[in-house]
Motif scaffolding. Structure first.
Motif, short mmCIF file in Angstrom:
data_model
loop_
_atom_site.label_atom_id
_atom_site.label_comp_id
_atom_site.label_asym_id
_atom_site.label_seq_id
_atom_site.Cartn_x
_atom_site.Cartn_y
_atom_site.Cartn_z
N GLY A 1 0.81 -1.21 0.00
CA GLY A 1 0.00 0.00 0.00
C GLY A 1 0.85 1.26 0.00
O GLY A 1 0.47 2.27 -0.57
N SER A 2 2.02 1.18 0.62
CA SER A 2 2.99 2.28 0.63
C SER A 2 4.38 1.67 0.60
O SER A 2 4.57 0.52 1.00
N PRO A 3 5.38 2.40 0.11
CA PRO A 3 6.73 1.84 0.00
C PRO A 3 7.26 1.35 1.34
O PRO A 3 6.94 1.91 2.40
N VAL A 4 8.07 0.31 1.31
CA VAL A 4 8.61 -0.32 2.51
C VAL A 4 10.13 -0.30 2.43
O VAL A 4 10.71 -0.60 1.38
N ASP A 5 10.78 0.05 3.54
CA ASP A 5 12.24 0.13 3.52
C ASP A 5 12.89 -0.61 4.68
O ASP A 5 14.09 -0.46 4.91
N ASN A 6 12.13 -1.42 5.43
CA ASN A 6 12.76 -2.17 6.51
C ASN A 6 12.42 -3.65 6.39
O ASN A 6 11.35 -4.04 5.93
N ILE A 7 13.36 -4.49 6.82
CA ILE A 7 13.25 -5.93 6.61
C ILE A 7 12.12 -6.55 7.42
O ILE A 7 11.50 -7.53 7.00
N HIS A 8 11.81 -5.98 8.57
CA HIS A 8 10.76 -6.54 9.42
C HIS A 8 9.41 -6.50 8.69
O HIS A 8 8.67 -7.49 8.68
N VAL B 1 10.40 -6.39 -5.36
CA VAL B 1 10.57 -5.41 -6.43
C VAL B 1 10.92 -4.08 -5.81
O VAL B 1 10.19 -3.58 -4.94
N THR B 2 12.01 -3.48 -6.25
CA THR B 2 12.44 -2.20 -5.70
C THR B 2 11.65 -1.06 -6.32
O THR B 2 11.11 -1.17 -7.42
N LYS B 3 11.58 0.04 -5.59
CA LYS B 3 10.93 1.25 -6.09
C LYS B 3 12.01 2.22 -6.52
O LYS B 3 12.75 2.75 -5.70
N GLU B 4 12.11 2.44 -7.81
CA GLU B 4 13.12 3.35 -8.34
C GLU B 4 12.46 4.33 -9.28
O GLU B 4 11.64 3.96 -10.11
N GLU B 5 12.83 5.57 -9.19
CA GLU B 5 12.22 6.61 -10.03
C GLU B 5 13.05 6.84 -11.28
O GLU B 5 14.27 6.95 -11.24
N ASN B 6 12.35 6.89 -12.40
CA ASN B 6 12.98 7.23 -13.67
C ASN B 6 12.80 8.74 -13.88
O ASN B 6 11.71 9.21 -14.16
N HIS B 7 13.83 9.50 -13.75
CA HIS B 7 13.73 10.96 -13.82
C HIS B 7 13.48 11.46 -15.24
O HIS B 7 13.13 12.62 -15.44
N ALA C 1 11.18 10.12 -17.24
CA ALA C 1 9.82 9.77 -17.64
C ALA C 1 8.89 9.97 -16.47
O ALA C 1 9.31 10.09 -15.33
N SER C 2 7.61 10.01 -16.77
CA SER C 2 6.62 10.27 -15.73
C SER C 2 6.08 8.99 -15.14
O SER C 2 4.89 8.83 -14.93
N PHE C 3 6.96 8.01 -14.87
CA PHE C 3 6.49 6.78 -14.26
C PHE C 3 7.63 6.20 -13.42
O PHE C 3 8.77 6.62 -13.49
N HIS C 4 7.27 5.21 -12.62
CA HIS C 4 8.25 4.54 -11.77
C HIS C 4 8.46 3.13 -12.30
O HIS C 4 7.53 2.48 -12.77
N HIS C 5 9.68 2.66 -12.24
CA HIS C 5 9.94 1.28 -12.60
C HIS C 5 10.75 0.67 -11.47
O HIS C 5 11.30 1.35 -10.61
N GLY C 6 10.82 -0.62 -11.44
CA GLY C 6 11.54 -1.29 -10.38
C GLY C 6 12.33 -2.47 -10.90
O GLY C 6 12.12 -2.93 -12.02
N VAL C 7 13.24 -2.96 -10.07
CA VAL C 7 14.05 -4.12 -10.40
C VAL C 7 13.61 -5.28 -9.52
O VAL C 7 13.42 -5.12 -8.31
N THR C 8 13.41 -6.43 -10.13
CA THR C 8 12.95 -7.61 -9.40
C THR C 8 14.14 -8.46 -8.98
O THR C 8 15.03 -8.75 -9.79
N HIS C 9 14.17 -8.85 -7.71
CA HIS C 9 15.19 -9.75 -7.18
C HIS C 9 14.48 -10.96 -6.60
O HIS C 9 13.46 -10.83 -5.90
N PRO D 1 19.80 -3.10 2.76
CA PRO D 1 19.55 -1.90 3.57
C PRO D 1 19.63 -0.64 2.72
O PRO D 1 20.49 -0.52 1.84
N GLY D 2 18.73 0.30 2.98
CA GLY D 2 18.72 1.55 2.25
C GLY D 2 17.91 1.51 0.97
O GLY D 2 17.76 2.53 0.29
N THR D 3 17.38 0.34 0.62
CA THR D 3 16.57 0.19 -0.59
C THR D 3 15.10 0.25 -0.25
O THR D 3 14.68 -0.28 0.79
N VAL D 4 14.33 0.90 -1.09
CA VAL D 4 12.88 0.99 -0.89
C VAL D 4 12.19 -0.02 -1.81
O VAL D 4 12.51 -0.11 -3.00
#
Length: 427
Positions: A257-264, A296-302, A304-312, A342-345
């Motif tokens: 529902g909202s970005p997550v940045d902690n392992i717990h 899937v990480t949340k990464e902004e493409n500066h 373009a007007s959309f967000h893309h992510g990388v899947t691990h 750590p440090g990844t959203v």
């Protein structure tokens, strides 16, 4: 003869059932977390609303034309699907109905005289609509593939066909095949359709039906292609008659529902998704030997007007196939430790269960004591309580208690048929 009964724009039809003022009005239904459009009424299609397109892109068009928008309401859709299938079982007999998907079922009509097929198909369509309120299209033909062709024609021009097409003669079959693009043949797919058009100039189903089984075996996926050619030539394939009762892989994935940045939090989400996948696994009486987790990480493409992510992703092979939630959560959570940076959203996570085997035939371990039935009894009790009380009343501590990891459904309609507190009110 075979028939396929296909619900028309099923999710939209379910929403309209309790909102008759939406009849003949454009309606769309959104995917998990209200991300994409997964069902459109005919009126929405005419307006140009794209299937599987992002909701935010279609919003201006939707607002301009006053299109009704709903979040997925799977409790309602599942119950109405069951009612449709039960109606079909009542009409032709339980043993003659093969549920293919939530909105489709194949019927074996070989017990009925050929001269009655047209009237029977009309009766099926009218009865399902009268008993359930869901409109359906019916295609009848000698094989499953041809019944799919007939159903496509029934839905393509609903007014002309009255949503029923019966292909009971060679002439009708050839005419229907000639009117069917090769890419719309059940089992061909986009890649093969492109190959057939570009290399052999095969553009419709009639041309494809005239090809040899040897050709199909070489260029259309081996045995599967040969079966397809036989089915197009009114020869039922025994393998295609086998009932599709189990899935080869079970997955549960969600956008956060909202970005997550902690392992717990990610571990809680993955544990929740694992519990849901395990529930699906037990429902089809299977056990899994491989579990996979992806984020899937949340990464902004500066640019373009959309967000893309990388899947691990990572996977683990289990010591023995299992359907017990606790035995699946432990390796799933361990995989999160390998994936988290750590440090990844992160914006999404998912769990996939594969290597499925029948739960009743799990191979034993010569060097381990036989497992008792306590675990299975516990799972059965949890499933029964959650099914009757809803909302995951019982869950494992690993799923957490402080955050709701269910999908976002901001535009969900009431669950009219499965919740006492949400029953339809007639004034």
């Amino acid at each position: 003869m075979k028939a396929i009964v296909d619900c028309n724009n099923f999710y939209c039809s379910c929403e309209r059932l309790f909102k008759p003022y939406l009849d003949n009005k454009p309606v769309v239904v959104l995917s998990n977390n209200d991300g994409c459009i997964i069902s459109r009424s005919d009126e929405a299609k005419v307006l140009g609303v794209e299937m599987a397109g992002p909701y935010f892109k279609a919003r201006p068009l939707i607002q301009k034309h006053g299109v009704a928008v709903f979040s997925s309401n799977y409790n309602l859709y599942g119950d109405l699907s069951w009612r449709v299938m039960e109606t079909l079982r009542t009409l032709v007999g339980k043993q003659h109905v093969e549920v293919y998907s939530v909105d489709e079922a194949f019927l074996d009509l070989s017990i009925f005289p050929p001269e009655e097929l047209q009237s029977l198909a009309v009766q099926i369509r009218e009865t399902v609509e009268q008993w359930t309120g869901i409109k359906v299209s019916v295609g009848v033909a000698p094989t499953k593939v041809l019944s799919k062709v007939a159903n496509r024609l029934a839905k393509k021009n609903k007014q002309k066909t009255n949503c029923v097409v019966v292909l009971d003669t060679k002439e009708k079959i050839e005419k229907a095949l000639a009117a069917t693009p090769v890419g719309d043949v059940w089992g061909v797919g986009g890649r093969y359709a492109y190959k057939l058009k570009e290399q052999w100039f095969i553009t419709d189903a009639l041309q494809l039906s005239k090809m040899s089984e040897e050709f199909a075996h070489t260029h259309l996926g081996g045995v599967v292609g040969a079966r397809l050619i036989r089915e197009l030539n009114s020869i039922p394939s025994r393998e295609m008659e086998d009932e599709l009762v189990t899935k080869k892989m079970i997955a549960t994935t969600r956008m956060f529902g909202s970005p997550v940045d902690n392992i717990h939090d990610i571990k809680e989400a993955v544990a929740t998704y694992t519990s849901r996948a395990a529930e699906k696994l037990r429902r089809q009486q299977s056990a899994a030997s491989i579990i996979s987790v992806f984020v899937v990480t949340k990464e902004e493409n500066h640019n373009a007007s959309f967000h893309h992510g990388v899947t691990h992703s990572r996977y683990a092979t289990l010591p023995a196939a299992t359907s017990l939630t606790n035995e699946l959560i432990k390796p799933a959570v361990s995989l999160v430790d390998q994936l988290f940076q750590p440090g990844t959203v992160y914006k999404k996570a998912g769990v996939m269960l594969s290597g499925l085997v029948p739960d009743a035939s799990i191979q034993g371990n010569l060097f381990a004591a036989p497992a008792n039935n306590c675990g299975r009894k516990l799972m059965a009790m949890i499933d029964n309580v959650n099914f009757s009380q809803r909302n995951d009343v019982l869950k494992f501590a690993a799923s957490g208690t402080s955050r709701d990891w269910k999908m976002r459904q901001e535009l969900r309609s009431p669950r009219y048929t499965t919740r006492w507190e949400e029953l339809y009110v007639v004034k």
